[in-house]
Write an enzyme that holds these catalytic residues in place. Structure first.
Site, PDB file in Angstrom:
ATOM      1  N   LYS A  54       0.967   4.116  -2.854  1.00 14.38           N
ATOM      2  CA  LYS A  54       0.614   5.512  -2.542  1.00 14.38           C
ATOM      3  C   LYS A  54       1.802   6.443  -2.772  1.00 14.38           C
ATOM      4  O   LYS A  54       1.634   7.592  -3.179  1.00 14.38           O
ATOM      5  CB  LYS A  54       0.091   5.626  -1.105  1.00 14.38           C
ATOM      6  CG  LYS A  54      -1.225   4.881  -0.857  1.00 14.38           C
ATOM      7  CD  LYS A  54      -2.348   5.400  -1.739  1.00 14.38           C
ATOM      8  CE  LYS A  54      -3.721   4.900  -1.283  1.00 14.38           C
ATOM      9  NZ  LYS A  54      -4.812   5.324  -2.175  1.00 14.38           N
ATOM     10  N   TYR A  82       0.834  -1.213   0.000  1.00  8.95           N
ATOM     11  CA  TYR A  82       0.000   0.000   0.000  1.00  8.95           C
ATOM     12  C   TYR A  82       0.866   1.259   0.000  1.00  8.95           C
ATOM     13  O   TYR A  82       0.626   2.207  -0.755  1.00  8.95           O
ATOM     14  CB  TYR A  82      -0.885  -0.063   1.248  1.00  8.95           C
ATOM     15  CG  TYR A  82      -1.903   1.037   1.403  1.00  8.95           C
ATOM     16  CD1 TYR A  82      -3.061   1.078   0.616  1.00  8.95           C
ATOM     17  CD2 TYR A  82      -1.736   2.036   2.366  1.00  8.95           C
ATOM     18  CE1 TYR A  82      -4.011   2.074   0.792  1.00  8.95           C
ATOM     19  CE2 TYR A  82      -2.684   3.028   2.548  1.00  8.95           C
ATOM     20  CZ  TYR A  82      -3.816   3.043   1.751  1.00  8.95           C
ATOM     21  OH  TYR A  82      -4.761   4.030   1.943  1.00  8.95           O
TER      22      TYR A  82
HETATM   23  P1  NAI Z   1     -13.517   2.287   1.335  1.00  5.53           P
HETATM   24  O1  NAI Z   1     -13.045   0.890   1.392  1.00  5.53           O
HETATM   25  O2  NAI Z   1     -14.592   2.741   2.260  1.00  5.53           O
HETATM   26  O3  NAI Z   1     -13.961   2.674  -0.161  1.00  5.53           O
HETATM   27  C1  NAI Z   1     -13.168   2.310  -1.259  1.00  5.53           C
HETATM   28  C2  NAI Z   1     -13.921   2.583  -2.536  1.00  5.53           C
HETATM   29  O4  NAI Z   1     -13.079   2.183  -3.628  1.00  5.53           O
HETATM   30  C3  NAI Z   1     -15.210   1.800  -2.668  1.00  5.53           C
HETATM   31  O5  NAI Z   1     -16.158   2.609  -3.324  1.00  5.53           O
HETATM   32  C4  NAI Z   1     -14.817   0.628  -3.569  1.00  5.53           C
HETATM   33  O6  NAI Z   1     -15.896   0.123  -4.330  1.00  5.53           O
HETATM   34  C5  NAI Z   1     -13.820   1.324  -4.473  1.00  5.53           C
HETATM   35  N1  NAI Z   1     -12.925   0.366  -5.136  1.00  5.53           N
HETATM   36  C6  NAI Z   1     -12.041  -0.477  -4.564  1.00  5.53           C
HETATM   37  N2  NAI Z   1     -11.426  -1.217  -5.496  1.00  5.53           N
HETATM   38  C7  NAI Z   1     -11.934  -0.818  -6.689  1.00  5.53           C
HETATM   39  C8  NAI Z   1     -11.698  -1.205  -8.027  1.00  5.53           C
HETATM   40  N3  NAI Z   1     -10.827  -2.171  -8.348  1.00  5.53           N
HETATM   41  N4  NAI Z   1     -12.410  -0.583  -9.011  1.00  5.53           N
HETATM   42  C9  NAI Z   1     -13.305   0.378  -8.721  1.00  5.53           C
HETATM   43  N5  NAI Z   1     -13.570   0.791  -7.466  1.00  5.53           N
HETATM   44  C10 NAI Z   1     -12.887   0.189  -6.470  1.00  5.53           C
HETATM   45  O7  NAI Z   1     -12.209   3.159   1.524  1.00  5.53           O
HETATM   46  P2  NAI Z   1     -11.961   4.673   1.967  1.00  5.53           P
HETATM   47  O8  NAI Z   1     -11.440   4.645   3.355  1.00  5.53           O
HETATM   48  O9  NAI Z   1     -13.110   5.532   1.640  1.00  5.53           O
HETATM   49  O10 NAI Z   1     -10.714   5.014   1.027  1.00  5.53           O
HETATM   50  C11 NAI Z   1     -10.807   5.849  -0.110  1.00  5.53           C
HETATM   51  C12 NAI Z   1      -9.390   6.214  -0.538  1.00  5.53           C
HETATM   52  O11 NAI Z   1      -8.729   6.900   0.534  1.00  5.53           O
HETATM   53  C13 NAI Z   1      -8.526   5.002  -0.859  1.00  5.53           C
HETATM   54  O12 NAI Z   1      -7.686   5.295  -1.949  1.00  5.53           O
HETATM   55  C14 NAI Z   1      -7.700   4.831   0.394  1.00  5.53           C
HETATM   56  O13 NAI Z   1      -6.478   4.175   0.137  1.00  5.53           O
HETATM   57  C15 NAI Z   1      -7.509   6.276   0.812  1.00  5.53           C
HETATM   58  N6  NAI Z   1      -7.173   6.439   2.210  1.00  5.53           N
HETATM   59  C16 NAI Z   1      -8.029   6.082   3.208  1.00  5.53           C
HETATM   60  C17 NAI Z   1      -7.669   6.257   4.530  1.00  5.53           C
HETATM   61  C18 NAI Z   1      -8.561   5.898   5.660  1.00  5.53           C
HETATM   62  O14 NAI Z   1      -8.116   5.998   6.816  1.00  5.53           O
HETATM   63  N7  NAI Z   1      -9.787   5.487   5.450  1.00  5.53           N
HETATM   64  C19 NAI Z   1      -6.363   6.830   4.900  1.00  5.53           C
HETATM   65  C20 NAI Z   1      -5.548   7.181   3.780  1.00  5.53           C
HETATM   66  C21 NAI Z   1      -5.947   6.997   2.490  1.00  5.53           C
END
Ligand code: NAI
Length: 234
Positions: free
Chosen positions: A145, A141
């Protein structure tokens, strides 16, 4: 002023909150996710795996044909497959790189074709504090990133004179489905965050809408932490 805004991974979490924030601003918001769903008010939801370059190209072509030039892309879709590097499977390494890094590149490449023609746009990659602070179990990851930072800076340079900005938002711990796993360690996590709380999706969405706004038109190639001070701008 209604812009065409594409948000990947908009079915839940940070992506859904971001889509909602743009909808509140009156923009036409298109959601791309695996399920094809998005929050109430999205103009259309596409069910696409961002790691599939052809499917992404087709979806963006369909979006431009139906809604016109894309002005904002939020490349937010992401996954984690945590595990110590010593035992990390090749599948888990590849899967995380494919979705977080390759998928972001495919989305940006598809969107920029439309932005270049229109001579305006904003691309926002959702990175993470992970590559800057070093989190055990996140070699895949963190590498993905970190890759987004290099990607964003190359694109920022290539596209600046076309009036297109490219930036990275680097969230810390944000309360979403992705972080339910740390629920047991909540107090330990909070102890590391100067702000003394885990972030909410709205904390990130408001920074994304700012970067996509005219107020941020002179910001490009930047990495903006949204982490309550966890990384202290590393
Ligand atoms: P989440 O798991 O709640 O949502 C992830 C979203 O990405 C979902 O809508 C899912 O359907 C979509 N997704 C995943 N794989 C996919 C694919 N192959 N094709 C199309 N859509 C896909 O995650 P969250 O927490 O909302 O994360 C959103 C972004 O923020 C991510 O890039 C994550 O790495 C980043 N992030 C999140 C943090 C956190 O603490 N929640 C911290 C730092 C970064």
């Amino acid at each position: 002023m209604s812009r065409v805004v594409v948000v990947t991974g908009a079915s839940r979490g940070i992506g859904a909150a971001t889509a909602e924030a743009f909808i509140r601003l009156g923009d036409t918001v298109i959601s791309i996710s695996r399920s094809g769903t998005g929050p109430a008010g999205v103009a259309r939801g596409y069910s696409v795996d961002v790691a599939d370059p052809e499917a992404i190209r087709d979806a963006f072509t369909a979006i431009v044909n139906e809604y016109g030039p894309i002005e904002v892309l939020v490349a937010n879709a992401g996954i984690t497959r945590d595990g110590l590097a010593l035992r990390m499977s090749t599948d888990h390494w590849r899967e995380v790189l494919s979705v977080n890094l390759d998928g972001s590149f495919y989305s940006a490449q598809a969107a920029m074709t439309s932005m270049i023609k229109n001579r305006q746009g904003s691309i926002i990659f959702i990175g993470s504090v992970s590559p800057f602070v070093g989190i055990p179990g996140q070699a895949n990851y963190a590498a993905a990133k970190a890759g987004l930072v290099g990607l964003a800076r190359s694109l920022a340079t290539e596209l600046a004179r076309r009036n297109i900005t490219v930036n990275v938002v680097a969230p810390g711990f944000i309360e979403t489905d992705m972080t339910v796993g740390v629920a047991n360690e909540r107090d330990t996590v909070i102890a590391q965050i100067p702000a003394g709380r885990i972030g909410q999706v709205e904390d990130v969405a408001s920074v994304i809408t700012f970067l996509a706004s005219q107020h941020a038109r002179y910001i490009t190639g930047a990495v903006l932490p949204v982490d309550g001070g966890l990384g202290m701008g590393l």
